[in-house]
Enzyme design. Structure first.
Site, PDB file in Angstrom:
ATOM      1  N   HIS A  40      -0.925  -9.383  -0.437  1.00 38.45           N
ATOM      2  CA  HIS A  40      -0.340  -8.733  -1.615  1.00 38.45           C
ATOM      3  C   HIS A  40       1.035  -8.259  -1.211  1.00 38.45           C
ATOM      4  O   HIS A  40       1.352  -8.225  -0.025  1.00 38.45           O
ATOM      5  CB  HIS A  40      -1.224  -7.566  -2.071  1.00 38.45           C
ATOM      6  CG  HIS A  40      -1.484  -6.561  -0.988  1.00 38.45           C
ATOM      7  ND1 HIS A  40      -0.623  -5.520  -0.699  1.00 38.45           N
ATOM      8  CD2 HIS A  40      -2.485  -6.483  -0.072  1.00 38.45           C
ATOM      9  CE1 HIS A  40      -1.110  -4.827   0.320  1.00 38.45           C
ATOM     10  NE2 HIS A  40      -2.225  -5.399   0.732  1.00 38.45           N
ATOM     11  N   THR A  69       0.790  -1.232   0.000  1.00 39.04           N
ATOM     12  CA  THR A  69       0.000   0.000   0.000  1.00 39.04           C
ATOM     13  C   THR A  69       0.825   1.285   0.000  1.00 39.04           C
ATOM     14  O   THR A  69       0.626   2.153  -0.842  1.00 39.04           O
ATOM     15  CB  THR A  69      -0.940  -0.010   1.222  1.00 39.04           C
ATOM     16  OG1 THR A  69      -1.809  -1.129   1.087  1.00 39.04           O
ATOM     17  CG2 THR A  69      -1.761   1.257   1.299  1.00 39.04           C
ATOM     18  N   ASP A  78      -4.119   0.484  -5.584  1.00 35.16           N
ATOM     19  CA  ASP A  78      -2.672   0.482  -5.347  1.00 35.16           C
ATOM     20  C   ASP A  78      -2.049  -0.877  -5.666  1.00 35.16           C
ATOM     21  O   ASP A  78      -0.860  -0.964  -5.952  1.00 35.16           O
ATOM     22  CB  ASP A  78      -2.360   0.906  -3.905  1.00 35.16           C
ATOM     23  CG  ASP A  78      -3.160   0.123  -2.876  1.00 35.16           C
ATOM     24  OD1 ASP A  78      -4.122  -0.589  -3.242  1.00 35.16           O
ATOM     25  OD2 ASP A  78      -2.834   0.223  -1.682  1.00 35.16           O
ATOM     26  N   HIS A  79      -2.832  -1.931  -5.593  1.00 40.23           N
ATOM     27  CA  HIS A  79      -2.322  -3.292  -5.808  1.00 40.23           C
ATOM     28  C   HIS A  79      -3.513  -4.240  -5.843  1.00 40.23           C
ATOM     29  O   HIS A  79      -4.636  -3.824  -5.565  1.00 40.23           O
ATOM     30  CB  HIS A  79      -1.366  -3.705  -4.676  1.00 40.23           C
ATOM     31  CG  HIS A  79      -1.977  -3.510  -3.314  1.00 40.23           C
ATOM     32  ND1 HIS A  79      -2.980  -4.323  -2.841  1.00 40.23           N
ATOM     33  CD2 HIS A  79      -1.782  -2.561  -2.373  1.00 40.23           C
ATOM     34  CE1 HIS A  79      -3.357  -3.891  -1.651  1.00 40.23           C
ATOM     35  NE2 HIS A  79      -2.653  -2.811  -1.337  1.00 40.23           N
ATOM     36  N   HIS A 130      -7.820  -8.856   2.962  1.00 43.09           N
ATOM     37  CA  HIS A 130      -6.863  -9.477   3.883  1.00 43.09           C
ATOM     38  C   HIS A 130      -7.532 -10.505   4.790  1.00 43.09           C
ATOM     39  O   HIS A 130      -6.951 -11.535   5.117  1.00 43.09           O
ATOM     40  CB  HIS A 130      -6.202  -8.400   4.751  1.00 43.09           C
ATOM     41  CG  HIS A 130      -5.144  -7.649   4.018  1.00 43.09           C
ATOM     42  ND1 HIS A 130      -3.942  -8.212   3.680  1.00 43.09           N
ATOM     43  CD2 HIS A 130      -5.115  -6.387   3.539  1.00 43.09           C
ATOM     44  CE1 HIS A 130      -3.212  -7.319   3.032  1.00 43.09           C
ATOM     45  NE2 HIS A 130      -3.900  -6.216   2.922  1.00 43.09           N
ATOM     46  N   ASP A 147      -9.489  -3.604   0.199  1.00 45.97           N
ATOM     47  CA  ASP A 147      -8.275  -4.208   0.758  1.00 45.97           C
ATOM     48  C   ASP A 147      -8.533  -4.819   2.132  1.00 45.97           C
ATOM     49  O   ASP A 147      -8.114  -5.926   2.443  1.00 45.97           O
ATOM     50  CB  ASP A 147      -7.197  -3.135   0.883  1.00 45.97           C
ATOM     51  CG  ASP A 147      -5.883  -3.688   1.417  1.00 45.97           C
ATOM     52  OD1 ASP A 147      -5.212  -4.415   0.663  1.00 45.97           O
ATOM     53  OD2 ASP A 147      -5.538  -3.417   2.577  1.00 45.97           O
TER      54      ASP A 147
HETATM   55 ZN    ZN Z   1      -3.197  -1.415  -0.146  1.00 53.87          ZN
END
Ligand code: ZN
Length: 500
Positions: free
Chosen positions: A436, A156, A322-323, A279, A275
């Site tokens: 990630h 991030t 961001d990912h 997770h 995100d």
């Molecule tokens: Zn992130």
């Protein structure tokens, strides 16, 4: 639609040709015998009538000539019609992304960029559920067709700061979400706001340096005083994850109520989702679907608010993540303690375990020796999942990762295969979730890029690119000179409409 019963024509081919065949039938001398179906019955009747009257009054050749003339005019009209019909349909399909000028602003005085980040919005999430608002931006904007490529490590803080500086993490200094300065021993974490950590020139600083206003409703690094950026209270919000998304959107919208010369020309807006859920439950859980739908509703709220203010078509909205995210279930674990027969890697050498393994052995211990022994163990077939981890001297990492030119990067870096995790020792921790941070060539680490507004072509798809290109895209739209960075000077012209 067929006018000829004997030879039915496939419907796909008939449409364009039909008007002209009808006209031709109407004007053909023996049309009375050739055509008999409903649609041309009247025409055939008219044709019969005219030919019979012609026989009755042979002297009236003028009528014949005028009929001939009418026939000729009708024929040429039919051909012109057919020509227009075919040529217009071929133009619309062939010339999709013709270079064009940016659309003129209607209400705003200057170009404005609103940069929206949805954290961990893996490429493909947009198809998980109905996302009418994101779809609307895509349909009327420019999209990286196979996603936006994150920088390595696909985490991030490094990625958000690459997006706003155009620099790879080695150059902007935020090489991980947490790390140690080897010279001072100081530790960086996501709450560190001292300027010494944050190198490069983020967009808010560039914008303010040029005498314009910027606003940040959350973005890693935005709270940091840098150059002429002082994080002014009204336009720079200190990170607080409990602020409702609606409040974030509404605050950003309120900046568009300001007088033109006080309005920020660059604005950021950040959402932790999906995100946060990714997770906990991995990328394929219904919780993600819900989170994506919620982000879409926020985009809808934003669009509606901008429309209400009459500026939706004037604002360049850039929506990114961001990912990506990948599931880490199925006990895909590698334990450093399993390498003990080859080399002991104690906890205090390890600066980060997973998905980026970073090891800094103490002075006097050769990193090359440690790497050699670790790789020997990992390749031996005797370490569980050993083949899914490979360790490198950072100088020997693939150059495409650009992960070497900073003392903050530990000398030993391990690349972990997608979905695997490295831990020190066996434990009873819950291991099923999402992660990630992996190699940015892994597709699941990709995220989205959508540009919508006067500087973006509508309905255009562009190939994937790295997020370090975005800085130059934004300074190009804003028509300001950006700081030096790792992006290419010529990139913006490949995805933007040309300047006006
Ligand atoms: Zn992130």
């Amino acid at each position: 639609m067929g006018t000829n019963k004997q030879t039915p024509v496939p419907t796909g081919e008939v449409d364009p040709a039909n008007p002209s065949t009808a006209l031709l039938a109407f004007n053909t001398e023996d049309s009375s015998s050739a055509t008999s179906d409903d649609s041309t019955a009247a025409a055939a009747a008219a044709s019969r009538a005219s030919s019979s009257s012609f026989r009755e009054k042979p002297a009236k050749t003028i009528i014949f000539i005028s009929l001939l003339l009418v026939t000729c005019i009708a024929l040429s009209a039919a051909m012109a019609f057919a020509f227009l019909f075919f040529s217009s349909s071929s133009v619309s399909s062939a010339a999709a992304p013709a270079p064009a000028l940016a659309r003129p602003l209607v209400k705003l005085r200057r170009p404005v960029v609103l940069l929206v980040s949805s954290d961990g919005f893996r490429f493909g999430y947009q198809f998980k559920t109905d996302t009418p608002n994101i779809r609307r931006l895509i349909a009327n904007g420019t999209e990286a067709e196979e996603g936006l490529i994150s920088v390595f490590p696909t985490l991030t803080f490094p990625n958000h700061y690459s997006i706003v500086t155009g620099l790879y993490p080695a150059y902007h200094g935020i090489i991980n979400n947490y790390f140690v300065d080897p010279h001072t021993g100081d530790q960086f974490n996501m709450g560190s706001h001292e300027p010494k950590w944050w190198l490069g020139e983020p967009l808010w600083e560039t914008v303010v340096n040029h005498g314009f206003r910027a606003s940040t409703f959350f973005w890693p690094g935005s709270e940091v005083n840098k150059g002429s950026w002082t994080c002014p209270e009204e336009f720079c919000k200190f990170y607080n994850g409990s602020v409702p998304f609606e409040e974030r959107v509404d605050t950003v919208l309120s900046y568009f109520d300001l007088p033109a010369d006080e309005m920020p020309v660059f604005l950021t807006l950040y959402f932790e989702d999906p995100d946060h859920q990714g997770h906990k439950v991995g990328p394929d859980d219904p919780e993600i679907t819900e989170a994506v739908a919620r982000v879409d509703r926020m985009i809808g709220r934003l669009i509606k608010g901008l429309e209400k203010r009459g500026v939706f078509d004037d604002v360049n909205i850039i929506m990114v993540g961001d990912h990506g995210m990948v599931g880490t279930c199925d006990k895909k674990l590698i334990f450093l303690d399993d390498l003990k027969p080859w080399v002991q890697v104690p906890k205090d050498w390890v600066q980060s375990y997973t998905p980026l393994l970073a090891i800094r052995p103490p002075l006097g211990v050769s990193p090359s020796d440690v790497i050699e022994k670790m790789n020997e163990g990992l390749r031996s077939g005797k370490v569980a999942n050993g083949k899914y981890l490979k360790v490198y001297l950072k100088e020997d990492l693939p150059s495409r990762l650009h992960y070497v030119a900073s003392d903050r990067i530990a000398p030993i870096i391990g690349l972990i295969a997608e979905g695997f995790k490295v831990e020190q020792t066996k434990s009873n921790r819950k291991e099923c979730g999402g992660a990630h941070g992996y190699d940015n060539s892994v597709f699941s680490m990709r995220t989205i890029f959508i540009g919508h507004g006067p500087n973006f072509a509508q309905g255009r798809k562009v190939p994937s690119f790295e997020n370090i290109q975005i800085y130059n895209v934004i300074t190009s739209i804003l028509k300001i000179q950006g700081a030096a960075n790792n992006g290419s000077d010529s990139f913006p012209q490949t995805i933007l409409l040309s300047g006006n």
